[in-house]
Design a protein around this motif. Structure first.
Motif, PDB file in Angstrom:
ATOM      1  N   ALA A 180       0.839  -1.195   0.000  1.00 29.72           N
ATOM      2  CA  ALA A 180       0.000   0.000   0.000  1.00 29.72           C
ATOM      3  C   ALA A 180       0.869   1.238   0.000  1.00 29.72           C
ATOM      4  O   ALA A 180       2.079   1.168   0.098  1.00 29.72           O
ATOM      5  N   ALA A 181       0.230   2.383  -0.121  1.00 29.83           N
ATOM      6  CA  ALA A 181       0.968   3.643  -0.186  1.00 29.83           C
ATOM      7  C   ALA A 181       1.545   4.027   1.157  1.00 29.83           C
ATOM      8  O   ALA A 181       2.399   4.886   1.251  1.00 29.83           O
ATOM      9  N   GLY A 182       1.078   3.415   2.222  1.00 33.67           N
ATOM     10  CA  GLY A 182       1.575   3.733   3.544  1.00 33.67           C
ATOM     11  C   GLY A 182       0.932   2.832   4.564  1.00 33.67           C
ATOM     12  O   GLY A 182       0.244   1.866   4.219  1.00 33.67           O
ATOM     13  N   PHE A 183       1.165   3.139   5.830  1.00 32.53           N
ATOM     14  CA  PHE A 183       0.591   2.340   6.901  1.00 32.53           C
ATOM     15  C   PHE A 183      -0.496   3.148   7.601  1.00 32.53           C
ATOM     16  O   PHE A 183      -0.342   4.355   7.822  1.00 32.53           O
ATOM     17  N   SER A 184      -1.554   2.461   7.977  1.00 35.17           N
ATOM     18  CA  SER A 184      -2.689   3.148   8.593  1.00 35.17           C
ATOM     19  C   SER A 184      -2.345   3.740   9.951  1.00 35.17           C
ATOM     20  O   SER A 184      -3.013   4.671  10.412  1.00 35.17           O
ATOM     21  N   ASP A 185      -1.298   3.209  10.604  1.00 33.79           N
ATOM     22  CA  ASP A 185      -0.952   3.689  11.945  1.00 33.79           C
ATOM     23  C   ASP A 185       0.352   4.494  11.979  1.00 33.79           C
ATOM     24  O   ASP A 185       0.931   4.703  13.043  1.00 33.79           O
ATOM     25  N   VAL A 186       0.827   4.928  10.807  1.00 31.26           N
ATOM     26  CA  VAL A 186       2.025   5.777  10.753  1.00 31.26           C
ATOM     27  C   VAL A 186       1.660   7.067  10.023  1.00 31.26           C
ATOM     28  O   VAL A 186       1.502   7.084   8.801  1.00 31.26           O
ATOM     29  N   LYS A 187       1.518   8.135  10.765  1.00 31.12           N
ATOM     30  CA  LYS A 187       1.137   9.412  10.175  1.00 31.12           C
ATOM     31  C   LYS A 187       2.327  10.057   9.464  1.00 31.12           C
ATOM     32  O   LYS A 187       3.482   9.814   9.803  1.00 31.12           O
ATOM     33  N   THR A 188       2.015  10.893   8.515  1.00 30.60           N
ATOM     34  CA  THR A 188       3.082  11.585   7.777  1.00 30.60           C
ATOM     35  C   THR A 188       3.873  12.529   8.680  1.00 30.60           C
ATOM     36  O   THR A 188       4.980  12.939   8.328  1.00 30.60           O
ATOM     37  N   THR A 189       3.318  12.856   9.825  1.00 25.72           N
ATOM     38  CA  THR A 189       4.007  13.739  10.772  1.00 25.72           C
ATOM     39  C   THR A 189       4.934  12.975  11.717  1.00 25.72           C
ATOM     40  O   THR A 189       5.635  13.584  12.529  1.00 25.72           O
ATOM     41  N   HIS A 190       4.928  11.652  11.624  1.00 23.09           N
ATOM     42  CA  HIS A 190       5.796  10.844  12.496  1.00 23.09           C
ATOM     43  C   HIS A 190       7.254  11.184  12.193  1.00 23.09           C
ATOM     44  O   HIS A 190       7.641  11.307  11.029  1.00 23.09           O
ATOM     45  N   PRO A 191       8.089  11.366  13.214  1.00 24.88           N
ATOM     46  CA  PRO A 191       9.491  11.755  12.976  1.00 24.88           C
ATOM     47  C   PRO A 191      10.272  10.769  12.107  1.00 24.88           C
ATOM     48  O   PRO A 191      11.248  11.153  11.462  1.00 24.88           O
ATOM     49  N   PHE A 192       9.850   9.507  12.090  1.00 24.34           N
ATOM     50  CA  PHE A 192      10.537   8.517  11.265  1.00 24.34           C
ATOM     51  C   PHE A 192       9.699   8.077  10.065  1.00 24.34           C
ATOM     52  O   PHE A 192       9.951   7.023   9.495  1.00 24.34           O
ATOM     53  N   TYR A 193       8.726   8.889   9.679  1.00 24.83           N
ATOM     54  CA  TYR A 193       7.856   8.521   8.557  1.00 24.83           C
ATOM     55  C   TYR A 193       8.667   8.264   7.283  1.00 24.83           C
ATOM     56  O   TYR A 193       8.489   7.241   6.616  1.00 24.83           O
ATOM     57  N   ALA A 239       9.588   1.768  15.153  1.00 28.54           N
ATOM     58  CA  ALA A 239       9.851   3.029  14.456  1.00 28.54           C
ATOM     59  C   ALA A 239      11.307   3.451  14.635  1.00 28.54           C
ATOM     60  O   ALA A 239      11.974   3.851  13.676  1.00 28.54           O
ATOM     61  N   ASP A 240      11.808   3.364  15.879  1.00 26.19           N
ATOM     62  CA  ASP A 240      13.204   3.712  16.136  1.00 26.19           C
ATOM     63  C   ASP A 240      14.137   2.821  15.321  1.00 26.19           C
ATOM     64  O   ASP A 240      15.097   3.291  14.705  1.00 26.19           O
ATOM     65  N   PHE A 241      13.837   1.533  15.334  1.00 27.39           N
ATOM     66  CA  PHE A 241      14.664   0.583  14.592  1.00 27.39           C
ATOM     67  C   PHE A 241      14.708   0.945  13.110  1.00 27.39           C
ATOM     68  O   PHE A 241      15.761   0.928  12.472  1.00 27.39           O
ATOM     69  N   SER A 242      13.555   1.284  12.562  1.00 27.00           N
ATOM     70  CA  SER A 242      13.492   1.653  11.146  1.00 27.00           C
ATOM     71  C   SER A 242      14.319   2.899  10.873  1.00 27.00           C
ATOM     72  O   SER A 242      15.005   2.997   9.849  1.00 27.00           O
ATOM     73  N   GLY A 243      14.263   3.859  11.805  1.00 24.64           N
ATOM     74  CA  GLY A 243      15.055   5.070  11.641  1.00 24.64           C
ATOM     75  C   GLY A 243      16.538   4.773  11.650  1.00 24.64           C
ATOM     76  O   GLY A 243      17.299   5.244  10.794  1.00 24.64           O
ATOM     77  N   PHE A 244      16.983   3.954  12.611  1.00 26.49           N
ATOM     78  CA  PHE A 244      18.401   3.613  12.709  1.00 26.49           C
ATOM     79  C   PHE A 244      18.866   2.839  11.476  1.00 26.49           C
ATOM     80  O   PHE A 244      19.933   3.100  10.920  1.00 26.49           O
ATOM     81  N   LEU A 245      18.060   1.862  11.050  1.00 25.48           N
ATOM     82  CA  LEU A 245      18.446   1.031   9.913  1.00 25.48           C
ATOM     83  C   LEU A 245      18.486   1.847   8.624  1.00 25.48           C
ATOM     84  O   LEU A 245      19.395   1.686   7.803  1.00 25.48           O
ATOM     85  N   ALA A 246      17.509   2.731   8.439  1.00 28.35           N
ATOM     86  CA  ALA A 246      17.494   3.573   7.237  1.00 28.35           C
ATOM     87  C   ALA A 246      18.724   4.479   7.197  1.00 28.35           C
ATOM     88  O   ALA A 246      19.336   4.676   6.144  1.00 28.35           O
ATOM     89  N   ARG A 247      19.100   5.023   8.345  1.00 26.50           N
ATOM     90  CA  ARG A 247      20.295   5.872   8.397  1.00 26.50           C
ATOM     91  C   ARG A 247      21.550   5.074   8.076  1.00 26.50           C
ATOM     92  O   ARG A 247      22.445   5.549   7.370  1.00 26.50           O
ATOM     93  N   ALA A 248      21.625   3.860   8.612  1.00 25.80           N
ATOM     94  CA  ALA A 248      22.802   3.031   8.359  1.00 25.80           C
ATOM     95  C   ALA A 248      22.903   2.638   6.891  1.00 25.80           C
ATOM     96  O   ALA A 248      23.995   2.585   6.322  1.00 25.80           O
ATOM     97  N   LYS A 249      21.764   2.392   6.271  1.00 26.59           N
ATOM     98  CA  LYS A 249      21.736   1.934   4.880  1.00 26.59           C
ATOM     99  C   LYS A 249      21.908   3.071   3.884  1.00 26.59           C
ATOM    100  O   LYS A 249      22.549   2.916   2.843  1.00 26.59           O
ATOM    101  N   ASN A 250      21.357   4.235   4.195  1.00 22.03           N
ATOM    102  CA  ASN A 250      21.327   5.338   3.233  1.00 22.03           C
ATOM    103  C   ASN A 250      21.909   6.606   3.856  1.00 22.03           C
ATOM    104  O   ASN A 250      21.362   7.148   4.815  1.00 22.03           O
ATOM    105  N   ASP A 251      23.009   7.087   3.292  1.00 21.12           N
ATOM    106  CA  ASP A 251      23.683   8.275   3.826  1.00 21.12           C
ATOM    107  C   ASP A 251      22.778   9.500   3.877  1.00 21.12           C
ATOM    108  O   ASP A 251      22.995  10.404   4.693  1.00 21.12           O
ATOM    109  N   TYR A 260      10.886   4.614   3.321  1.00 22.42           N
ATOM    110  CA  TYR A 260      12.054   4.236   2.515  1.00 22.42           C
ATOM    111  C   TYR A 260      12.280   2.725   2.591  1.00 22.42           C
ATOM    112  O   TYR A 260      12.466   2.061   1.562  1.00 22.42           O
ATOM    113  N   LEU A 261      12.256   2.178   3.801  1.00 23.89           N
ATOM    114  CA  LEU A 261      12.448   0.736   3.961  1.00 23.89           C
ATOM    115  C   LEU A 261      11.297  -0.040   3.322  1.00 23.89           C
ATOM    116  O   LEU A 261      11.497  -1.117   2.756  1.00 23.89           O
TER     117      LEU A 261
END
Length: 484
Positions: free
Chosen positions: A24-37, A185-197, A42-43
């Motif tokens: 889907a285009a996104g997740f129903s429980d992750v708002k676009t305003t979420h700090p790790f959206y 959410a935190d995990f996704s943020g950390f992993l995205a940072r590690a994977k993508n500069d 990206y993941l």
């Protein structure tokens, strides 16, 4: 065991997706305003995470160790096929078994005495630092100004690496909170940072803001010089650069009171007094301290490779004495820098390179054996331009060359000639008695004196050793280290 496996598989599906879950285009429980959206999406777009059948991501739920490793293994393209592992508590039928075994084989997961991995335990921030630092082969380490991170922590070096990489940062109260659990959410943020500069956080090297145009304190400057030298493409002892800076600059100053670079009458720019600017960005030489230091290193290395200058001993760049003539040429191979007075044969203590070696013995750096250089006034002459010309292209030392103490790295085994390690990196910290025969293992990059105004120019290495079956950790000062 079956119940545990089913539970783990159910939790994995939220990350990896189930066969029937539509993208889907996104997740129903992750708002676009979420700090790790952006990180989560990206993941998701990379096919690393998907939602459940109800299009939920459950961002606040804690991540388990098994989930984290499966995600990392998937990101790296490791073999995730189920199979037997080295861990007693990971069954071959577990959905994460293949990922866990692959991660172990790649050195991402360290072994432990219990022989267990605890795949269903929630991930802590310290765990995540260890996993990501190993998974993405992070090498550079940044200072850890957190009051809750001790040198005895298994994650000490890894935390420094993820901080340096811009993957994780501390909290505003000066803590890292290593035992805090990591959410999805935190995990996704950390992993995205590690994977993508592009997602990585901005990091001030040594905690110094290059845009500030102010002179850093002594120990921050010590850090900038040491790190620039250690990361140089060519081997050069940081001690040499510090001694050159001590001669070239006024009390290690790069900027004047108005925030402008100090430029001498002959055009020398800043800390390293760069006069030959060909091929360099002059504005960066003026306002970027690390760039200015690197330019100075470039010239010294170029001099070190010159065929018209004598080589000292085996010309090992890690030996401090080997740089004698490269340092001379940094200022100029003119009569004023003659190693000896031609008229009397006496050593010229006022020569530029002699001043640099005198600085090496100050402020706690290291004493060299440069005085044992087998050279006399008959080994050189002056040409018509008063330039020194050398008759011998190879000169020996009557004493052993002095190895740099600041090019050591994690894993090196050393001994220590001082009376003991310190609980913290400063000479007034609690002394932990050790002996000169204790084998110590360096566990990370060097750190710098906690007393920012300290004039000591050496570095402290975090180490561990074993005494009477007990592991102890602390810091040792570089001048007293001996490599085995």
């Amino acid at each position: 065991m079956k119940k545990t496996i089913v539970l783990l598989m159910t939790m994995m599906l939220v990350f990896m997706g189930s066969g029937g879950a539509a993208k889907a285009a996104g997740f129903s429980d992750v708002k676009t305003t979420h700090p790790f959206y952006q990180h989560i999406m990206y993941l998701y777009d990379e096919g690393i995470i998907q939602g459940d059948d109800n299009n939920r991501f459950v961002p606040d739920k804690n991540v388990t160790r098994g989930e984290a490793i499966l995600m990392i293994a998937t990101t790296l393209g490791l073999n995730t096929a189920k199979r037997k592992t080295v861990f007693l508590d990971v069954a071959s039928s577990s959905v994460a078994s293949g990922a866990i075994q692959s991660a172990y084989e790649q050195g991402i997961i360290p072994s432990n005495k219990e022989g267990k991995f605890y795949p269903n335990e929630p991930v802590k921030r310290s765990d995540m630092a260890i996993f990501l630092a190993g998974a993405f082969s992070m090498v550079d380490e940044e200072l850890v100004p957190f009051n809750d991170i001790k040198v005895s922590s298994d994650a000490f070096s890894s935390i420094r690496k993820v901080i340096a990489a811009g993957v994780i940062q501390g909290h505003s109260d000066g803590t890292f909170r290593p035992d805090k659990l990591v959410s999805r959410a935190d995990f996704s943020g950390f992993l995205a940072r590690a994977k993508n500069d592009e997602f990585r956080l901005a990091v001030n090297v040594c905690g110094y803001n290059l845009e500030s145009r102010v002179n850093p304190d002594r120990q921050t400057m010590n850090c900038l010089i040491t790190k620039t030298a250690q990361q140089s493409a060519s081997v050069i002892p940081p001690e040499i650069i510090k001694a050159v800076v001590s001669v070239e600059s006024n009390n290690w100053k790069h900027f004047d009171a108005s925030g402008e670079p100090i430029i001498t009458a002959d055009g020398g720019i800043g800390l390293m007094q760069i006069t030959n600017t060909a091929g360099y960005d002059v504005e960066r030489l003026k306002y970027d301290l690390s760039y200015n230091i690197q330019a100075g290193i470039d010239f010294l290395v170029k001099n070190f490779k010159r065929s018209d200058l004598p080589k000292v001993g085996n010309h090992n760049p890690q030996s401090l004495e080997s740089w004698y003539f490269a340092i001379m040429a940094y200022n100029g191979t003119k009569a004023v820098n003659s190693p000896f007075y031609q008229a009397t044969g006496e050593r010229n203590g006022a020569a530029y390179q002699e001043k640099v070696y005198q600085e090496l013995s100050k402020n706690g750096l290291v004493t060299t054996n440069i005085q044992s250089l087998a050279m006399t006034k008959d080994d050189f002459y002056y040409d018509a331009n008063n330039t020194i010309k050398f008759k011998k292209k190879s000169l020996s030392l009557s004493k052993e060359a002095t190895a740099s103490r600041e090019l050591l790295k994690a894993g090196d085994v050393v001994t220590y000639t001082a009376s003991g390690m310190r609980s913290n990196p400063n000479t007034k910290a609690t002394l932990i008695p050790t002996t000169s025969v204790d084998k110590m293992t360096i566990i990370g990059a060097p750190v710098y004196d906690e007393q920012k105004t300290s004039t000591n120019l050496f570095v402290w290495y975090p180490v561990r050793t074993v005494q009477k079956g007990k592991t102890i950790s602390g810091y040792i000062a570089s001048p007293y280290i001996r490599q085995r």
